[in-house]
Motif scaffolding. Structure first.
Motif, PDB file in Angstrom:
ATOM      1  N   VAL A 198       0.855  -1.184   0.000  1.00 39.24           N
ATOM      2  CA  VAL A 198       0.000   0.000   0.000  1.00 39.24           C
ATOM      3  C   VAL A 198       0.892   1.234   0.000  1.00 39.24           C
ATOM      4  O   VAL A 198       1.845   1.331   0.771  1.00 39.24           O
ATOM      5  CB  VAL A 198      -0.929   0.000   1.234  1.00 39.24           C
ATOM      6  CG1 VAL A 198      -1.749   1.272   1.288  1.00 39.24           C
ATOM      7  CG2 VAL A 198      -1.842  -1.220   1.222  1.00 39.24           C
ATOM      8  N   SER A 199       0.575   2.159  -0.856  1.00 42.88           N
ATOM      9  CA  SER A 199       1.356   3.386  -0.996  1.00 42.88           C
ATOM     10  C   SER A 199       1.307   4.220   0.283  1.00 42.88           C
ATOM     11  O   SER A 199       0.236   4.423   0.861  1.00 42.88           O
ATOM     12  CB  SER A 199       0.808   4.202  -2.162  1.00 42.88           C
ATOM     13  OG  SER A 199       1.401   5.469  -2.200  1.00 42.88           O
ATOM     14  N   ASN A 200       2.457   4.702   0.701  1.00 44.42           N
ATOM     15  CA  ASN A 200       2.518   5.568   1.880  1.00 44.42           C
ATOM     16  C   ASN A 200       1.807   6.897   1.649  1.00 44.42           C
ATOM     17  O   ASN A 200       1.412   7.556   2.606  1.00 44.42           O
ATOM     18  CB  ASN A 200       3.972   5.825   2.282  1.00 44.42           C
ATOM     19  CG  ASN A 200       4.608   4.597   2.882  1.00 44.42           C
ATOM     20  OD1 ASN A 200       3.928   3.748   3.443  1.00 44.42           O
ATOM     21  ND2 ASN A 200       5.912   4.501   2.755  1.00 44.42           N
ATOM     22  N   THR A 201       1.643   7.287   0.406  1.00 40.45           N
ATOM     23  CA  THR A 201       1.012   8.580   0.129  1.00 40.45           C
ATOM     24  C   THR A 201      -0.473   8.599   0.493  1.00 40.45           C
ATOM     25  O   THR A 201      -1.005   9.661   0.798  1.00 40.45           O
ATOM     26  CB  THR A 201       1.179   8.992  -1.345  1.00 40.45           C
ATOM     27  OG1 THR A 201       0.627   7.984  -2.188  1.00 40.45           O
ATOM     28  CG2 THR A 201       2.641   9.198  -1.688  1.00 40.45           C
ATOM     29  N   ASP A 253       0.681  -1.548  12.925  1.00 42.46           N
ATOM     30  CA  ASP A 253       0.062  -2.871  12.826  1.00 42.46           C
ATOM     31  C   ASP A 253      -0.983  -2.844  11.706  1.00 42.46           C
ATOM     32  O   ASP A 253      -2.037  -2.218  11.842  1.00 42.46           O
ATOM     33  CB  ASP A 253      -0.592  -3.233  14.155  1.00 42.46           C
ATOM     34  CG  ASP A 253      -1.176  -4.630  14.172  1.00 42.46           C
ATOM     35  OD1 ASP A 253      -1.224  -5.291  13.114  1.00 42.46           O
ATOM     36  OD2 ASP A 253      -1.585  -5.064  15.265  1.00 42.46           O
ATOM     37  N   TRP A 254      -0.682  -3.517  10.597  1.00 47.64           N
ATOM     38  CA  TRP A 254      -1.575  -3.512   9.436  1.00 47.64           C
ATOM     39  C   TRP A 254      -2.932  -4.122   9.769  1.00 47.64           C
ATOM     40  O   TRP A 254      -3.948  -3.697   9.241  1.00 47.64           O
ATOM     41  CB  TRP A 254      -0.933  -4.258   8.273  1.00 47.64           C
ATOM     42  CG  TRP A 254       0.183  -3.490   7.651  1.00 47.64           C
ATOM     43  CD1 TRP A 254       1.516  -3.650   7.883  1.00 47.64           C
ATOM     44  CD2 TRP A 254       0.072  -2.417   6.709  1.00 47.64           C
ATOM     45  NE1 TRP A 254       2.244  -2.749   7.141  1.00 47.64           N
ATOM     46  CE2 TRP A 254       1.375  -1.977   6.407  1.00 47.64           C
ATOM     47  CE3 TRP A 254      -0.999  -1.783   6.093  1.00 47.64           C
ATOM     48  CZ2 TRP A 254       1.638  -0.941   5.522  1.00 47.64           C
ATOM     49  CZ3 TRP A 254      -0.753  -0.753   5.205  1.00 47.64           C
ATOM     50  CH2 TRP A 254       0.557  -0.342   4.927  1.00 47.64           C
ATOM     51  N   GLN A 255      -2.956  -5.113  10.644  1.00 49.79           N
ATOM     52  CA  GLN A 255      -4.228  -5.740  11.004  1.00 49.79           C
ATOM     53  C   GLN A 255      -5.079  -4.826  11.878  1.00 49.79           C
ATOM     54  O   GLN A 255      -6.284  -4.721  11.685  1.00 49.79           O
ATOM     55  CB  GLN A 255      -3.984  -7.079  11.709  1.00 49.79           C
ATOM     56  CG  GLN A 255      -3.414  -8.153  10.810  1.00 49.79           C
ATOM     57  CD  GLN A 255      -4.281  -8.418   9.596  1.00 49.79           C
ATOM     58  OE1 GLN A 255      -5.489  -8.568   9.695  1.00 49.79           O
ATOM     59  NE2 GLN A 255      -3.670  -8.467   8.415  1.00 49.79           N
ATOM     60  N   GLU A 272      -0.556  10.527   7.077  1.00 47.75           N
ATOM     61  CA  GLU A 272      -0.324  10.944   8.451  1.00 47.75           C
ATOM     62  C   GLU A 272       0.174   9.819   9.351  1.00 47.75           C
ATOM     63  O   GLU A 272       0.403  10.027  10.539  1.00 47.75           O
ATOM     64  CB  GLU A 272      -1.564  11.593   9.050  1.00 47.75           C
ATOM     65  CG  GLU A 272      -2.683  10.621   9.388  1.00 47.75           C
ATOM     66  CD  GLU A 272      -3.695  10.446   8.282  1.00 47.75           C
ATOM     67  OE1 GLU A 272      -3.289  10.278   7.112  1.00 47.75           O
ATOM     68  OE2 GLU A 272      -4.895  10.465   8.585  1.00 47.75           O
ATOM     69  N   TYR A 273       0.396   8.644   8.800  1.00 43.50           N
ATOM     70  CA  TYR A 273       0.875   7.501   9.571  1.00 43.50           C
ATOM     71  C   TYR A 273       2.280   7.113   9.127  1.00 43.50           C
ATOM     72  O   TYR A 273       2.610   7.196   7.955  1.00 43.50           O
ATOM     73  CB  TYR A 273      -0.052   6.290   9.375  1.00 43.50           C
ATOM     74  CG  TYR A 273      -1.466   6.544   9.813  1.00 43.50           C
ATOM     75  CD1 TYR A 273      -1.810   6.513  11.156  1.00 43.50           C
ATOM     76  CD2 TYR A 273      -2.465   6.819   8.877  1.00 43.50           C
ATOM     77  CE1 TYR A 273      -3.115   6.745  11.565  1.00 43.50           C
ATOM     78  CE2 TYR A 273      -3.770   7.051   9.278  1.00 43.50           C
ATOM     79  CZ  TYR A 273      -4.089   7.011  10.619  1.00 43.50           C
ATOM     80  OH  TYR A 273      -5.376   7.244  11.010  1.00 43.50           O
ATOM     81  N   ASP A 274       3.060   6.643  10.081  1.00 45.29           N
ATOM     82  CA  ASP A 274       4.391   6.114   9.772  1.00 45.29           C
ATOM     83  C   ASP A 274       4.274   4.598   9.686  1.00 45.29           C
ATOM     84  O   ASP A 274       4.360   3.896  10.690  1.00 45.29           O
ATOM     85  CB  ASP A 274       5.397   6.518  10.843  1.00 45.29           C
ATOM     86  CG  ASP A 274       6.805   6.024  10.535  1.00 45.29           C
ATOM     87  OD1 ASP A 274       7.017   5.438   9.448  1.00 45.29           O
ATOM     88  OD2 ASP A 274       7.688   6.221  11.388  1.00 45.29           O
ATOM     89  N   THR A 275       4.045   4.100   8.471  1.00 43.34           N
ATOM     90  CA  THR A 275       3.827   2.668   8.283  1.00 43.34           C
ATOM     91  C   THR A 275       5.104   1.853   8.428  1.00 43.34           C
ATOM     92  O   THR A 275       5.039   0.628   8.452  1.00 43.34           O
ATOM     93  CB  THR A 275       3.202   2.390   6.901  1.00 43.34           C
ATOM     94  OG1 THR A 275       4.078   2.876   5.889  1.00 43.34           O
ATOM     95  CG2 THR A 275       1.843   3.061   6.773  1.00 43.34           C
ATOM     96  N   THR A 276       6.247   2.525   8.549  1.00 43.25           N
ATOM     97  CA  THR A 276       7.511   1.808   8.743  1.00 43.25           C
ATOM     98  C   THR A 276       7.877   1.699  10.220  1.00 43.25           C
ATOM     99  O   THR A 276       8.846   1.026  10.564  1.00 43.25           O
ATOM    100  CB  THR A 276       8.662   2.518   7.994  1.00 43.25           C
ATOM    101  OG1 THR A 276       8.805   3.847   8.513  1.00 43.25           O
ATOM    102  CG2 THR A 276       8.382   2.566   6.498  1.00 43.25           C
ATOM    103  N   ALA A 277       7.114   2.338  11.083  1.00 39.28           N
ATOM    104  CA  ALA A 277       7.386   2.297  12.527  1.00 39.28           C
ATOM    105  C   ALA A 277       7.140   0.892  13.066  1.00 39.28           C
ATOM    106  O   ALA A 277       6.231   0.188  12.599  1.00 39.28           O
ATOM    107  CB  ALA A 277       6.510   3.305  13.258  1.00 39.28           C
TER     108      ALA A 277
END
Length: 108
Positions: A14-17, A30-32, A21-26
């Protein structure tokens, strides 16, 4: 059906763009736990690769369909798109029932 080849399609993310407002690499991401946010954003702003990533993350058509039905909020345009994409009636969506109950309460 759209994206019915999700299980044989190349691995997508999923694109970070669309989750600006979330840091998906932190490490705490939690994707779930965030599945409602992710699915809502893909419906709103997602490109084809985001849809494939969503299907891969959440178990394909039936998994995403279940999440869509439980979303607390969807704009009218995204709700219509979700109904068409997942063969749902608007009454199947929690967001629609919630809004209908709110209107009924406010008009009483």
């Amino acid at each position: 059906m759209f994206f019915d080849d999700w299980h044989i399609h190349k691995k997508e993310t999923v694109s970070n763009t669309i989750l600006w407002e979330y840091d998906t690499t932190a490490p705490a991401w939690d994707w779930q736990r965030m599945k409602s946010v992710v699915v809502e954003r893909v419906l709103e702003y997602g490109m084809e690769s985001d849809y494939y990533a969503m299907y891969q993350l959440y178990g394909g058509y039936e998994g995403v369909r279940k999440i869509v039905k439980e979303l607390p909020y969807l704009e009218a345009r995204e709700a219509a798109w979700a109904c068409a994409l997942f063969n749902l009636d608007k009454e199947d969506l929690w967001s629609y029932r919630r809004m209908s109950l709110r209107r009924k309460h406010l008009n009483s």
